[in-house]
Design an enzyme around this catalytic site. Sequence first.
Site, PDB file in Angstrom:
ATOM      1  N   GLU A  66       0.802  -1.213  -0.034  1.00 18.86           N
ATOM      2  CA  GLU A  66       0.039   0.243   0.036  1.00 18.86           C
ATOM      3  C   GLU A  66       0.907   1.240  -0.019  1.00 18.86           C
ATOM      4  O   GLU A  66       0.486   2.187   0.713  1.00 18.86           O
ATOM      5  CB  GLU A  66      -0.831   0.054   1.211  1.00 18.86           C
TER       6      GLU A  66
HETATM    7  C1  LIG Z   1       2.269  -9.438  -0.159  1.00 17.66           C
HETATM    8  C2  LIG Z   1       2.189  -8.517  -1.111  1.00 17.66           C
HETATM    9  C3  LIG Z   1       0.864  -8.282  -1.416  1.00 17.66           C
HETATM   10  C4  LIG Z   1       0.498  -6.939  -2.269  1.00 17.66           C
HETATM   11  N1  LIG Z   1      -0.666  -6.875  -2.538  1.00 17.66           N
HETATM   12  C5  LIG Z   1      -1.033  -5.915  -3.526  1.00 17.66           C
HETATM   13  C6  LIG Z   1      -2.248  -5.841  -4.306  1.00 17.66           C
HETATM   14  O1  LIG Z   1      -3.043  -6.499  -3.544  1.00 17.66           O
HETATM   15  N2  LIG Z   1      -2.495  -5.061  -5.301  1.00 17.66           N
HETATM   16  C7  LIG Z   1      -1.413  -4.452  -5.721  1.00 17.66           C
HETATM   17  O2  LIG Z   1      -1.470  -3.654  -6.609  1.00 17.66           O
HETATM   18  N3  LIG Z   1      -0.116  -4.398  -5.141  1.00 17.66           N
HETATM   19  C8  LIG Z   1       0.175  -5.075  -4.046  1.00 17.66           C
HETATM   20  N4  LIG Z   1       1.325  -5.241  -3.568  1.00 17.66           N
HETATM   21  C9  LIG Z   1       2.392  -4.436  -4.169  1.00 17.66           C
HETATM   22  C10 LIG Z   1       2.823  -3.534  -3.286  1.00 17.66           C
HETATM   23  O3  LIG Z   1       2.028  -2.484  -3.042  1.00 17.66           O
HETATM   24  C11 LIG Z   1       4.385  -2.946  -4.128  1.00 17.66           C
HETATM   25  O4  LIG Z   1       5.350  -4.096  -3.928  1.00 17.66           O
HETATM   26  C12 LIG Z   1       4.674  -1.779  -3.065  1.00 17.66           C
HETATM   27  O5  LIG Z   1       4.051  -0.701  -3.394  1.00 17.66           O
HETATM   28  C13 LIG Z   1       6.164  -1.243  -3.601  1.00 17.66           C
HETATM   29  O6  LIG Z   1       6.583  -1.502  -5.002  1.00 17.66           O
HETATM   30  P1  LIG Z   1       7.671  -2.320  -5.465  1.00 17.66           P
HETATM   31  O7  LIG Z   1       7.517  -3.695  -4.857  1.00 17.66           O
HETATM   32  O8  LIG Z   1       7.792  -2.478  -7.101  1.00 17.66           O
HETATM   33  O9  LIG Z   1       8.905  -1.637  -4.933  1.00 17.66           O
HETATM   34  P2  LIG Z   1       9.725  -0.420  -5.748  1.00 17.66           P
HETATM   35  O10 LIG Z   1       8.827   0.743  -6.020  1.00 17.66           O
HETATM   36  O11 LIG Z   1      10.762  -0.814  -6.771  1.00 17.66           O
HETATM   37  O12 LIG Z   1      10.540   0.120  -4.527  1.00 17.66           O
HETATM   38  C14 LIG Z   1      11.862  -0.279  -4.324  1.00 17.66           C
HETATM   39  C15 LIG Z   1      12.418   0.385  -3.289  1.00 17.66           C
HETATM   40  O13 LIG Z   1      12.664   1.871  -3.776  1.00 17.66           O
HETATM   41  C16 LIG Z   1      12.093   2.748  -2.770  1.00 17.66           C
HETATM   42  N5  LIG Z   1      11.678   3.994  -3.561  1.00 17.66           N
HETATM   43  C17 LIG Z   1      10.636   3.652  -4.760  1.00 17.66           C
HETATM   44  N6  LIG Z   1      10.541   4.810  -5.264  1.00 17.66           N
HETATM   45  C18 LIG Z   1      11.318   5.812  -4.333  1.00 17.66           C
HETATM   46  C19 LIG Z   1      11.376   7.325  -4.485  1.00 17.66           C
HETATM   47  N7  LIG Z   1      10.750   8.002  -5.341  1.00 17.66           N
HETATM   48  N8  LIG Z   1      12.123   7.943  -3.246  1.00 17.66           N
HETATM   49  C20 LIG Z   1      12.670   6.952  -2.554  1.00 17.66           C
HETATM   50  N9  LIG Z   1      12.940   5.741  -2.523  1.00 17.66           N
HETATM   51  C21 LIG Z   1      11.918   5.063  -3.448  1.00 17.66           C
HETATM   52  C22 LIG Z   1      10.916   1.984  -2.264  1.00 17.66           C
HETATM   53  O14 LIG Z   1      10.645   2.666  -0.987  1.00 17.66           O
HETATM   54  C23 LIG Z   1      11.584   0.632  -1.866  1.00 17.66           C
HETATM   55  O15 LIG Z   1      12.376   0.670  -0.746  1.00 17.66           O
HETATM   56  C24 LIG Z   1       1.601  -6.270  -2.699  1.00 17.66           C
HETATM   57  C25 LIG Z   1       3.162  -6.850  -2.486  1.00 17.66           C
HETATM   58  C26 LIG Z   1       3.140  -7.762  -1.504  1.00 17.66           C
HETATM   59  C27 LIG Z   1       4.469  -8.221  -1.351  1.00 17.66           C
END
Ligand SMILES: Cc1cc2nc3c(=O)[nH]c(=O)nc-3n(C[C@H](O)[C@H](O)[C@H](O)COP(=O)(O)OP(=O)(O)OC[C@H]3O[C@@H](n4cnc5c(N)ncnc54)[C@H](O)[C@@H]3O)c2cc1C
Length: 402
Positions: free
Chosen positions: A399
């Site tokens: 989220e």
């Molecule tokens: C168990 C689980 C359930 C989930 N359920 C859902 C769901 O039901 N529906 C759905 O749509 N998604 C879902 N998600 C997805 C979840 O919301 C994302 O994993 C989350 O938003 C982070 O995106 P990412 O994993 O691509 O990480 P990234 O966006 O690639 O981030 C990687 C790192 O970079 C950092 N970062 C990114 N941008 C910036 C910035 N601008 N400045 C500084 N740091 C930054 C982040 O904080 C993080 O530490 C789920 C994930 C998991 C693991």
Amino acid sequence: MSDTHGGAFLDPAQAPGAIFTPEDFDAEQQALFDTARRFCDEQVWPRLADIEAKVPGVLEGLMQQASDLGLTMLDLPEEYGGLDLPLPVSMRVLESTGREQSFMLTLMVQNGIGSLPVALFGSDEQKAQWLPGFASGELRGCYCLTEPGSGSDALAARTTAVLDGEQWVLNGTKQFITNAGIADVGFVFAKVQGEVDGASGFTCFIVPLDAPGVSLGAEEHKLGMHGSSTRQVILQDARIARGNVLGQIGRGHVIAFNILNNGRYKLGGTALGSAKCALDAALDYAAARRQFGQRIVDFGMIRRKIGQAAADIYAAESAIYRAGGAIDALANAGGRTADAKLAALQDFALECSIAKIAGSELLWRVADEALQMFGGYGFLEEYPAAKYLRDARIARIYEGTN
Ligand SMILES: Cc1cc2nc3c(=O)[nH]c(=O)nc-3n(C[C@H](O)[C@H](O)[C@H](O)COP(=O)(O)OP(=O)(O)OC[C@H]3O[C@@H](n4cnc5c(N)ncnc54)[C@H](O)[C@@H]3O)c2cc1C
């Protein structure tokens, strides 16, 4: 009328308005919380091994039982079979299931990002088609925003939608979709290619998961939340009806971000519920465990951990329910329509994010200190502390990363 708006806590000149606290819950509401807590203790917790092993049908069966108790209709409008509870009340119901975080997550999605998109943005026809099923538990939803290449940067999604006669054709992959394995329908965000009715771009679609061209990836192997379903939703020339656009073409971001406001708020509150349960488990253990001839709960350093956790829980709870009460008051002031609820969520976006961070960071700290109080036994799966910690970790990520 509500005189409190989002961010008001930053303004020393702002009148405080009526601040909601958990002491405002009445006896009838308390009975509902007890029902949810008892359901978790008596029905969910004894099935823990089966839930964690994802034994087919167990989670679905528990969700149907929860529906029969009214636990999947918390926020939906009454005219479609919902309870339309005040936000702090529905929050407290979910919080009361905090002992088992996988089940609580499943229930939270059903009561939030997996159903509210229709309740808040749907046309009357879409509400009539979907909401009674969500309320009764006959239908379950999931929220499909994240993709392999776009998480935090959600609007960079690459899933496409092309209108072909009276059908949309969708292509793309949605990643990490909670409840995908038990859902009937997904709220899928995709980019409309070319102009349709004068608009294009990021749009939300209601996608039945049995539509042609829709398939699911395998269940992900996760650090925690083993009982909750997390799968890809794969769209390969998936075909859905033209009328399944939710809201307006090109306005998907409004849906995505406002639904996440509600999701973040609820994530904060559910994390709070699990923090209380983790502390309770540690208290029971510390009262029973003896070292140096006395109960460890009587050592000063253990008491300090307990006191700090209790103080942190009190602070997070105060902030979360104050925000919930204020959001609800603003929605009521606007007539409690879908638009009024949306406007209130948007107004309090700041507090929703604070709730998410306060609750999830609290849970992580409390789960860690709870495990510490268990000593070496905290590291063993047969004691509850390990699972609280494993399950807690994701709350700081999804989220929107903290
Ligand atoms: C168990 C689980 C359930 C989930 N359920 C859902 C769901 O039901 N529906 C759905 O749509 N998604 C879902 N998600 C997805 C979840 O919301 C994302 O994993 C989350 O938003 C982070 O995106 P990412 O994993 O691509 O990480 P990234 O966006 O690639 O981030 C990687 C790192 O970079 C950092 N970062 C990114 N941008 C910036 C910035 N601008 N400045 C500084 N740091 C930054 C982040 O904080 C993080 O530490 C789920 C994930 C998991 C693991």
